[in-house]
Design an enzyme around this catalytic site. Structure first.
Site, PDB file in Angstrom:
ATOM      1  N   ASP A 308       0.863  -1.177   0.000  1.00  0.00           N
ATOM      2  CA  ASP A 308       0.000   0.000   0.000  1.00  0.00           C
ATOM      3  C   ASP A 308       0.904   1.233   0.000  1.00  0.00           C
ATOM      4  O   ASP A 308       2.128   1.142   0.128  1.00  0.00           O
ATOM      5  CB  ASP A 308      -0.934  -0.017   1.209  1.00  0.00           C
ATOM      6  CG  ASP A 308      -2.228   0.751   0.960  1.00  0.00           C
ATOM      7  OD1 ASP A 308      -2.213   1.686   0.130  1.00  0.00           O
ATOM      8  OD2 ASP A 308      -3.242   0.433   1.601  1.00  0.00           O
ATOM      9  N   GLU A 514     -10.551   6.491   4.851  1.00  0.00           N
ATOM     10  CA  GLU A 514      -9.542   5.874   5.724  1.00  0.00           C
ATOM     11  C   GLU A 514      -9.652   6.380   7.171  1.00  0.00           C
ATOM     12  O   GLU A 514     -10.748   6.500   7.709  1.00  0.00           O
ATOM     13  CB  GLU A 514      -8.148   6.057   5.114  1.00  0.00           C
ATOM     14  CG  GLU A 514      -8.049   5.381   3.744  1.00  0.00           C
ATOM     15  CD  GLU A 514      -6.651   5.319   3.183  1.00  0.00           C
ATOM     16  OE1 GLU A 514      -5.709   4.996   3.927  1.00  0.00           O
ATOM     17  OE2 GLU A 514      -6.484   5.562   1.971  1.00  0.00           O
TER      18      GLU A 514
END
Length: 627
Positions: A308, A514
């Protein structure tokens, strides 16, 4: 030259010509050559510098042609909101990708770079793209055929901008709605999430019947490489805290969080992205047992594993505290491509040093590069490296918008309809003297689309991109003689004094993504609750909730006549009006448990103390034949 006869010179020249022709034949450039032969042929020609370049993915902002050439960069990405220009057209995107690709092709071996982007609910970074409902709504449909069509449409829109790689789907199993990424999850039930992996053949194409399990597959230049993420357990973190620790035993991890990965691999998914989260205290980016041992060896995944964004940096706390350790731990765990995304020279230098000092064996590098090359060969990137200008008209195409509108209709859940079952409010009458539309989310396309739309966190913006707000949809649906009054946050006196036939109140959560979406209270922010109180206390009302998850609603439920969970529907708000006004029935069933109180969380279907406000699978229908 006088010492050689003319025939001898002729033969010499002919020999040189034949040798030169033979030297130009490169097996790896021949699509007729078997895949593994192409990979090994190219791999043996590559220097360490070229191999490490392939493992490096950098952000568009720093990806100049000179950088791509100098460091043999294997991949470029757009982070959330990273665009070549504000409101950039498909042609502008294609021009940018072409420039970068030509730089990659001009290197010694001409290995094309692969450009990746987060296309998580349609091509969501791009202005004028079709924005589909987020996964939390799509799980409600339980319709894999629809989800596959969405994958197909998304692939065409991504390819319209010249991009061949989408960081989707997210196949997290969200077990706690307090998690800021819960809307990226199809369901709390792994069985629904597993079914929704049908988006992968939509994005990539149907894998051939004789295909070997685990080998990636992309069916040509109208399809994109997909990415199953975030491996593994990202939806099970303690208290729903993003990037936190998932506390569960091995069997629980395999039983709840792993099944969708198994299905994705069977369907030929090209790449897998690793989660920021930890499993029982071990960072997933450093978990060799689960990346190499389980994903690569046990499940026989043959595509490439990608980190990521700055994922290896976060192996340490604080991030980047011991970068050499992070590089060693991440690459040794089995990560093949590193999303750097900015400090690429630091990464390249450090990985080079470790290989030269035998800290990381060259066999690990060769495995990583072989996997990256496999995906590039399989998807035809060597044969068709440049964007296709004929696809630009696929962006925001009307057929895709109609598909998104269908997805909106099927993702709505009717939670309440009338204060008594004998007096339902829905479907609403199209012909009325005067109606009220209220609420912060009624005429705000940004709120409707949520996070990961145009920018990373999303925006409050009526004109965020091309689309239809719910207010506009209501106006287009009602009888022309019906007066539609919009007041974002009316007081009770305004409502009482205007003799409205009924009201539609559209409220909910602001956009987030997020960690910014992590919430310990899950409340609808003001003025949403005041709007519900002022309007529904004075007149018959339907509340349409725009949210990325179940939120606190029980204290207000008695005031509300009808309640609809619309999740984050995207650009096609007309789908909401289609169902409110009875052109289509409500069919959606909750793919998440709707809690009564925060102190019940986490609470999922099958738990011993299961006492929800609305249970998993709940959803009323409107029997339109009665009307």
């Amino acid at each position: 030259m006088g010492r050689y006869s003319t025939p001898f010179v002729g033969l010499l020249l002919l020999f040189c010509l034949v040798s030169s022709t033979e030297a130009e034949y490169l097996k790896y450039k021949d699509p007729k050559v078997p895949l593994n032969v192409r990979i090994s042929d190219l791999l043996k020609r590559m220097s360490l510098e070229e191999k490490i370049g392939q493992m490096t993915q950098i952000e568009r902002e720093v990806a100049t042609p000179d950088v791509i050439k100098k460091y043999f960069i294997g991949s470029v990405l757009s982070g959330g909101g990273s665009v070549p220009a504000p409101k950039a057209s498909a042609e502008t995107w294609q021009k940018m990708v072409t420039e970068m690709q030509k730089a990659a092709l001009s290197t010694r071996l001409g290995i094309p770079m692969i450009y990746g982007i987060d296309a998580v609910h349609g091509h969501n970074n791009v202005y004028n793209a079709t924005i589909f409902p987020h996964n939390v709504g799509l799980g409600v449909t339980r319709d894999p055929v629809l989800i596959k069509k969405i994958g197909d449409a998304t692939a065409l829109e991504v390819r319209a901008t010249g991009i061949p790689y989408a960081f989707a789907p997210c196949i997290a199993v969200c077990r706690d709605p307090r998690w800021g990424r819960c809307y990226e999850s199809y369901s709390e039930d792994y069985r629904i999430v597993r079914t929704m992996t049908e988006i992968i053949p939509g994005l990539q194409g149907d894998i051939p019947a004789n295909s070997v399990k685990g080998v990636p597959f992309v069916a040509g230049k109208n399809k994109v490489a997909a990415c199953a993420k975030h491996y593994v357990g990202d939806g099970g973190t303690n208290k729903g805290i993003n990037e936190n620790n998932t506390l569960i035993n091995y069997n629980g991890l395999l039983g709840i969080h792993m099944p969708a990965y198994y299905n994705s691999i069977i369907k030929g998914v090209s790449t897998v992205m690793i989660s920021y989260s930890s499993w029982n205290g071990v960072k997933m980016h450093a978990n060799r047992k689960l990346i190499t041992g389980y994903l690569k060896n046990k499940l026989r995944f043959r595509g490439f594993v990608i980190s990521d964004w700055q994922g290896i940096d976060r192996i340490t706390s604080p991030p980047h505290a011991n970068y050499s350790y992070s590089v060693q731990a991440g690459v040794s765990a089995g990560i093949d491509m590193i999303m750097v995304p900015f400090n690429y020279t630091e990464f390249i230098d450090e990985l080079t040093r470790q290989v030269k000092n035998n800290i990381i064996p060259i066999s690990r590098i060769d495995d990583a590069v072989a996997r990256i090359l496999r995906v590039k060969f399989v998807m035809g990137l060597f044969e068709n490296p440049l964007p296709d200008p004929s696809l630009v008209n696929q962006l925001g195409k009307q057929e895709h918008r109609e598909l998104a509108r269908e997805a909106v209709r099927k993702s709505l859940v009717l939670l309440k309809n009338g204060k008594s079952s004998k007096k339902p409010l829905l479907p609403l009458p199209k012909k009325s003297a005067k109606i009220l539309v209220a609420g912060s989310h009624a005429d705000n396309l940004g709120y409707q689309c949520g996070g990961w739309t145009i920018t990373w966190q999303g925006l409050s913006d009526k004109n965020l991109t091309s689309g239809t707000t719910i207010l506009s949809a209501v106006k287009q649906t009602v009888d022309p003689a019906t007066e539609v009054v919009f007041n974002e946050n009316p007081d009770a006196n305004f409502v009482k004094s205007n003799k409205f036939s009924y009201a539609i109140v559209v409220v909910g959560e602001p956009p987030y993504a997020e960690t910014y979406g992590d919430s310990l209270n899950l409340t609808i922010p003001e003025p949403g609750l005041s709007t519900i109180t002022n309007v529904c206390g004075a007149i018959r009302c339907v509340v349409v909730l725009i949210s990325g998850r179940p939120v606190v609603i029980q204290p207000y439920l008695s005031k509300i006549d009808a309640l609809v969970a619309a999740w984050l529907p995207g650009t096609e708000g007309q789908g909401v009006a289609d169902v409110l006004y009875g052109d289509y029935e409500f069919t959606g069933k909750l793919a998440r448990t709707w809690f009564k109180r925060l102190d019940q969380l986490p609470m999922n279907v099958g738990d011993k103390h299961y006492d929800p406000l609305f249970p998993f699978g709940f959803g009323l229908t409107t029997n339109l034949t009665k009307y």
